[in-house]
Design a protein around this motif. Structure first.
Motif, PDB file in Angstrom:
ATOM      1  N   GLY A  97      19.402 -27.460  42.406  1.00  0.00           N
ATOM      2  CA  GLY A  97      21.157 -27.585  42.327  1.00  0.00           C
ATOM      3  C   GLY A  97      21.520 -26.710  43.943  1.00  0.00           C
ATOM      4  O   GLY A  97      20.666 -27.057  44.792  1.00  0.00           O
ATOM      5  N   VAL A  98      22.748 -26.171  43.974  1.00  0.00           N
ATOM      6  CA  VAL A  98      23.323 -25.519  44.996  1.00  0.00           C
ATOM      7  C   VAL A  98      22.095 -24.488  45.570  1.00  0.00           C
ATOM      8  O   VAL A  98      22.408 -24.294  46.822  1.00  0.00           O
ATOM      9  CB  VAL A  98      24.556 -24.833  44.619  1.00  0.00           C
ATOM     10  N   ARG A  99      21.431 -23.778  44.607  1.00  0.00           N
ATOM     11  CA  ARG A  99      20.737 -22.877  45.331  1.00  0.00           C
ATOM     12  C   ARG A  99      19.562 -23.241  46.004  1.00  0.00           C
ATOM     13  O   ARG A  99      18.989 -22.594  46.788  1.00  0.00           O
ATOM     14  CB  ARG A  99      20.017 -22.048  43.941  1.00  0.00           C
ATOM     15  N   ALA A 100      19.343 -24.562  45.609  1.00  0.00           N
ATOM     16  CA  ALA A 100      18.012 -25.142  46.588  1.00  0.00           C
ATOM     17  C   ALA A 100      18.395 -25.261  47.946  1.00  0.00           C
ATOM     18  O   ALA A 100      17.779 -25.353  48.927  1.00  0.00           O
ATOM     19  CB  ALA A 100      17.485 -26.397  45.746  1.00  0.00           C
ATOM     20  N   LEU A 101      20.054 -25.864  48.249  1.00  0.00           N
ATOM     21  CA  LEU A 101      20.318 -25.946  49.470  1.00  0.00           C
ATOM     22  C   LEU A 101      20.792 -24.528  50.157  1.00  0.00           C
ATOM     23  O   LEU A 101      20.222 -24.512  51.289  1.00  0.00           O
ATOM     24  CB  LEU A 101      21.947 -26.540  49.338  1.00  0.00           C
ATOM     25  N   VAL A 102      21.173 -23.616  49.707  1.00  0.00           N
ATOM     26  CA  VAL A 102      21.496 -22.617  50.012  1.00  0.00           C
ATOM     27  C   VAL A 102      20.370 -21.566  50.508  1.00  0.00           C
ATOM     28  O   VAL A 102      20.362 -21.039  51.365  1.00  0.00           O
ATOM     29  CB  VAL A 102      22.551 -21.626  49.122  1.00  0.00           C
ATOM     30  N   ASP A 103      19.423 -21.558  49.585  1.00  0.00           N
ATOM     31  CA  ASP A 103      18.130 -20.823  49.994  1.00  0.00           C
ATOM     32  C   ASP A 103      16.925 -21.703  50.432  1.00  0.00           C
ATOM     33  O   ASP A 103      16.416 -21.422  51.635  1.00  0.00           O
ATOM     34  CB  ASP A 103      17.695 -20.089  48.657  1.00  0.00           C
ATOM     35  N   SER A 149      14.190 -14.169  46.858  1.00  0.00           N
ATOM     36  CA  SER A 149      12.941 -14.592  47.369  1.00  0.00           C
ATOM     37  C   SER A 149      13.629 -14.908  49.017  1.00  0.00           C
ATOM     38  O   SER A 149      12.514 -14.728  49.764  1.00  0.00           O
ATOM     39  CB  SER A 149      12.323 -15.595  46.687  1.00  0.00           C
ATOM     40  N   TRP A 150      14.504 -15.640  49.105  1.00  0.00           N
ATOM     41  CA  TRP A 150      14.985 -15.976  50.458  1.00  0.00           C
ATOM     42  C   TRP A 150      15.241 -14.779  51.518  1.00  0.00           C
ATOM     43  O   TRP A 150      14.888 -14.732  52.489  1.00  0.00           O
ATOM     44  CB  TRP A 150      16.448 -16.698  50.224  1.00  0.00           C
ATOM     45  N   HIS A 151      15.632 -13.710  50.911  1.00  0.00           N
ATOM     46  CA  HIS A 151      15.837 -12.571  51.578  1.00  0.00           C
ATOM     47  C   HIS A 151      14.479 -11.903  51.930  1.00  0.00           C
ATOM     48  O   HIS A 151      14.333 -11.508  53.245  1.00  0.00           O
ATOM     49  CB  HIS A 151      16.454 -11.334  50.624  1.00  0.00           C
ATOM     50  N   ILE A 152      13.669 -12.073  51.015  1.00  0.00           N
ATOM     51  CA  ILE A 152      12.150 -11.486  51.770  1.00  0.00           C
ATOM     52  C   ILE A 152      11.457 -12.381  52.437  1.00  0.00           C
ATOM     53  O   ILE A 152      10.689 -12.155  53.546  1.00  0.00           O
ATOM     54  CB  ILE A 152      11.126 -11.619  50.071  1.00  0.00           C
ATOM     55  N   ALA A 153      11.693 -13.990  52.339  1.00  0.00           N
ATOM     56  CA  ALA A 153      11.212 -14.681  53.579  1.00  0.00           C
ATOM     57  C   ALA A 153      11.987 -14.548  54.977  1.00  0.00           C
ATOM     58  O   ALA A 153      11.263 -14.735  55.765  1.00  0.00           O
ATOM     59  CB  ALA A 153      11.593 -15.979  53.063  1.00  0.00           C
ATOM     60  N   GLN A 188       7.854 -19.601  45.296  1.00  0.00           N
ATOM     61  CA  GLN A 188       9.316 -19.147  44.793  1.00  0.00           C
ATOM     62  C   GLN A 188      10.511 -19.926  44.991  1.00  0.00           C
ATOM     63  O   GLN A 188      11.368 -19.701  44.271  1.00  0.00           O
ATOM     64  CB  GLN A 188       9.422 -17.673  45.320  1.00  0.00           C
ATOM     65  N   LEU A 189      10.456 -20.822  46.162  1.00  0.00           N
ATOM     66  CA  LEU A 189      11.550 -21.551  46.816  1.00  0.00           C
ATOM     67  C   LEU A 189      11.336 -22.958  46.695  1.00  0.00           C
ATOM     68  O   LEU A 189      12.516 -23.487  47.100  1.00  0.00           O
ATOM     69  CB  LEU A 189      12.008 -21.032  48.053  1.00  0.00           C
ATOM     70  N   ALA A 190      10.265 -23.554  46.488  1.00  0.00           N
ATOM     71  CA  ALA A 190      10.114 -25.147  46.483  1.00  0.00           C
ATOM     72  C   ALA A 190      10.830 -25.720  45.210  1.00  0.00           C
ATOM     73  O   ALA A 190      11.199 -25.031  44.326  1.00  0.00           O
ATOM     74  CB  ALA A 190       8.616 -25.417  46.322  1.00  0.00           C
ATOM     75  N   PRO A 191      11.603 -27.052  45.478  1.00  0.00           N
ATOM     76  CA  PRO A 191      12.079 -27.510  44.530  1.00  0.00           C
ATOM     77  C   PRO A 191      11.208 -27.754  43.105  1.00  0.00           C
ATOM     78  O   PRO A 191      10.286 -27.986  43.243  1.00  0.00           O
ATOM     79  CB  PRO A 191      12.443 -28.814  44.990  1.00  0.00           C
TER      80      PRO A 191
END
Length: 697
Positions: A532-538, A501-505, A524-527
């Motif tokens: 976890g780490v994915r919330a930081l990275v994306d 989803s980050w890639h699409i954004a 798709q990306l809100a906490p």
């Protein structure tokens, strides 16, 4: 049809190969016309009346493509005509090399060959005896044999006979239609039907025959679940040339040697193996759970942690499963007690493990403790190149940070060096696709990704590589639409769905579409959806990039991102890659005290954190304090060494975008324009064009 006319009714043969030739002569009658139709309308060539002499095969280019193969073969045929007065020696000299040449082509090249060259190859490679050719010529001269170019478009009954319409516009009235197109999968055969229905056999490449490796049947995962072998036509997808007696004779001899070989001395108990054939020091039930976890890691699918946990529950002494859990907890932020899993792995490795398993446990121990972890991993793969979990950990892709304490291209050399151990396996091909796009070899990366997806449509690594190809080539609309469809469909089962989803954004950011970015983040990306780490990275990095480019108005919900991450990860990140994204989120939140604590942690951590993350925190702190000149100077100095933190160029690009913001804020517009020009030279982006126009204004 009445018996009087059965022996004189015209006949249509579908196909114009050797089978059709044999039937045409067998069915030839003075009162009958035999029709033969195919897409090419070409009959087999004839053998020479006498041998023209042997000819050596040509020298093949090192990097053989279909175009290169065409040029080489046509030059070779021309040389044969000049030397022998005949093209046949050239074709015959290729016979021992055909299978290897077929393997050297990509799936796309094989499909192109089938579409454009297969007919002319077959008619020259599979030839008629001279006496047969003379009989065919007489039948064609007398019009008892008529050859048509075209395919059947319609068949209807017409007064007891069949009216067959061809694609060339002609309609033939015949009593019989006979399929002479050669052997196929023969799904109607009870044996093959049963094998296909159970998944023991699957269609071969490009729908030819069945999937095999060295004649052994493969299942849908590319594995050999049972000792089942075949030869001849079913191996066409693997070998291309496999229907003539000389090739089948060689296959039969090899199969006989394998089946009749004396059985190897076996231990009292046979050890189970992982998905790539490496032995496991556990029992069958725990091995099954471990294979499931490994398969999910390699495909980037959800559930690997649960599968490894099930393996250790079934066998608490299974060292490799304990180490795999520790790796997922350390690298991927899985909910694992890493110290405990590591201690269990070390204890079990001492009690019951082979050399490979003990080496893997040592590698994970060193990585967790930041003590020579990269070099230990390289030494392990030098000895055990087929250890797929170790290779996955070594390559900085969607799941793991990879080797970062070595030079920039080491991961690529590692994947290239381990290639023989995987023999074109989709997982290895997927990793190579990702690294090729990091090199900027985007076309080759795209071909490799499509090849991997052709073998394993669930390969998340291949999808990830293709996502990067779209982004780095500036194909933002196509990349957005393709990946959005995948995320909504097959991507539902991926463990890192937020990253896709980050890639699409990213595409939506590049297209300067703030409304789409905002919708994507909340959907798709809100906490809550990502933790976890994915919330930081994306999630966190996307918010910051949206703010930097003017694609997010109003307050950034960065605190929600930070609240979803464990305190230990924010204060003492285990890897430089995680630390980079902690620094980004803290900068977006304007948290100077936390940035300074992160700097102090990095100064006492591993070499990459000391060299890159500590000064990065200083530069970000200067940005928060509006010391833009200092921030720009610090960030610019870090760009050449930023690759050491791992991850992808698209992920590390957040530092470059922060530098651009610092340059503009410092009034260094000329430097900002140069940076934007360089970015636009790499790939088109409406956002960057808008920002460049703003600077010009």
């Amino acid at each position: 049809m009445d018996a009087v006319h059965e022996d004189t009714a015209d006949i249509l043969l579908v196909g114009t190969g050797l089978t059709a030739v044999d039937l045409a002569l067998t069915l030839d009658r003075p009162e009958r016309t035999v029709h033969a139709a195919s897409r090419s309308g070409l009959l087999p060539q004839s053998h020479a009346l006498g041998p023209a002499g042997p000819m050596e095969a040509p020298s093949w280019p090192r990097d053989l493509t279909l175009n290169g193969l065409r040029r080489t073969v046509y030059r070779h045929v021309s040389r044969s005509v000049r030397t022998h007065g005949d093209w046949r020696p050239a074709l015959d000299s290729l016979r021992p090399h055909t299978a290897r040449l077929w393997h050297s082509l990509t799936p796309e090249e094989r499909a192109e060959f089938l579409a454009h060259e297969s007919a002319i190859w077959n008619t020259h490679r599979h030839r008629m005896a001279p006496t047969t050719a003379e009989s065919v010529t007489r039948a064609r001269t007398a019009r008892r044999l008529q050859v048509h170019t075209g395919t059947i478009t319609e068949v209807a009954e017409d007064g007891g006979r069949l009216a067959v319409a061809l694609s060339n516009g002609r309609t033939l009235h015949v009593g019989w239609v006979i399929d002479c197109t050669g052997p196929g999968q023969r799904l109607e055969d009870p044996l093959w039907r049963g094998l296909f229905e159970t998944g023991t056999a699957v269609p071969g490449p490009l729908g030819m025959g069945v999937a095999t490796r060295d004649g052994r049947l493969l299942d849908a995962q590319g594995r050999c679940p049972r000792p089942l072998f075949t030869l001849g036509a079913p191996r066409r997808g693997e070998l291309w040339e496999t229907t003539a007696i000389p090739e089948i004779r060689v296959q039969a001899a090899a199969l006989a040697r394998q089946l009749l070989a004396p059985p190897a001395r076996r231990t009292a108990r046979r050890r189970p193996v992982d998905g790539l054939g490496l032995p496991l020091s556990t029992h069958a039930e725990a091995a099954t759970a471990y294979r499931s976890g490994l398969d999910r890691v390699l495909k980037v699918r959800a559930g690997a942690e649960d599968a490894f946990a099930r393996a250790v529950a079934l066998d608490p002494g299974f060292a490799l499963a304990h180490a795999a859990l520790a790796l997922l907890g350390h690298e991927c932020g899985a909910a694992v007690d890493v110290p405990r899993s590591l201690a269990d792995a070390q204890r079990c490795a001492h009690e019951r493990a082979d050399e490979r398993e003990r080496s893997f446990v040592d590698v994970i121990t060193r990585r967790v403790r930041s003590a020579d972890g990269d070099r230990a991993l390289i030494r392990h793969l030098d000895t055990h190149p087929a250890d797929a979990l170790a290779l996955a950990a070594a390559v900085p892709t969607i799941a793991f940070s990879g080797v970062t304490d070595l030079d920039d291209d080491y991961a690529l050399r590692l994947v290239e060096r381990t290639s023989p151990a995987y023999d074109g396996h989709w997982f290895h091909t997927s990793l190579l696709a990702f690294l090729r796009q990091e090199q900027g070899r985007l076309h080759e990366a795209g071909e490799l990704a499509h090849r991997a997806l052709g073998a394993e449509p669930a390969s998340g690594h291949a999808v990830h590589a293709l996502a990067h190809v779209h982004y780095e080539s500036g194909a933002h609309e196509a990349g957005r639409d393709w990946l959005d469809g995948w995320v909504s469909g097959q991507g539902r089962g991926t463990v890192h769905r937020a990253h896709f989803s980050w890639h699409i954004a990213l595409h939506e950011l590049a297209l300067d579409d703030p409304a789409a970015v905002r919708r994507r983040w909340f959907a798709q990306l809100a906490p809550g959806r990502v933790t976890g780490v994915r919330a930081l990275v994306d999630s966190g990095s996307l918010l910051w990039r949206a703010r930097l480019s003017g694609n997010w108005q109003g307050e950034l919900p960065t605190s929600d991102v930070l609240d979803s991450v464990a305190h230990e990860v924010l204060e003492r990140p285990a890897t430089a890659f995680t630390a980079l994204h902690v620094a980004v989120a803290l900068t977006a939140a304007g948290d100077l005290p936390a940035l300074r604590r992160l700097r102090d942690h990095a100064a006492g951590a591993d070499p990459v954190q000391r060299e890159v993350i500590a000064p990065l925190c200083e530069a970000f702190a200067a940005l928060v304090e509006h010391r833009f000149h200092d921030a720009a100077h610090g960030l610019d100095a870090l760009l050449p060494v930023l690759r050491k933190v791992g991850g992808s160029a698209a992920q590390r690009e957040v530092v470059e975008e922060t530098l651009l913001y610092a340059l503009v804020s410092a009034g260094r517009c000329d430097a900002a324009r140069r940076l934007l020009d360089a970015r636009l030279d790499r790939k088109a982006a409406p956002r960057d064009r808008r920002m460049l126009a703003g600077l010009a204004g």
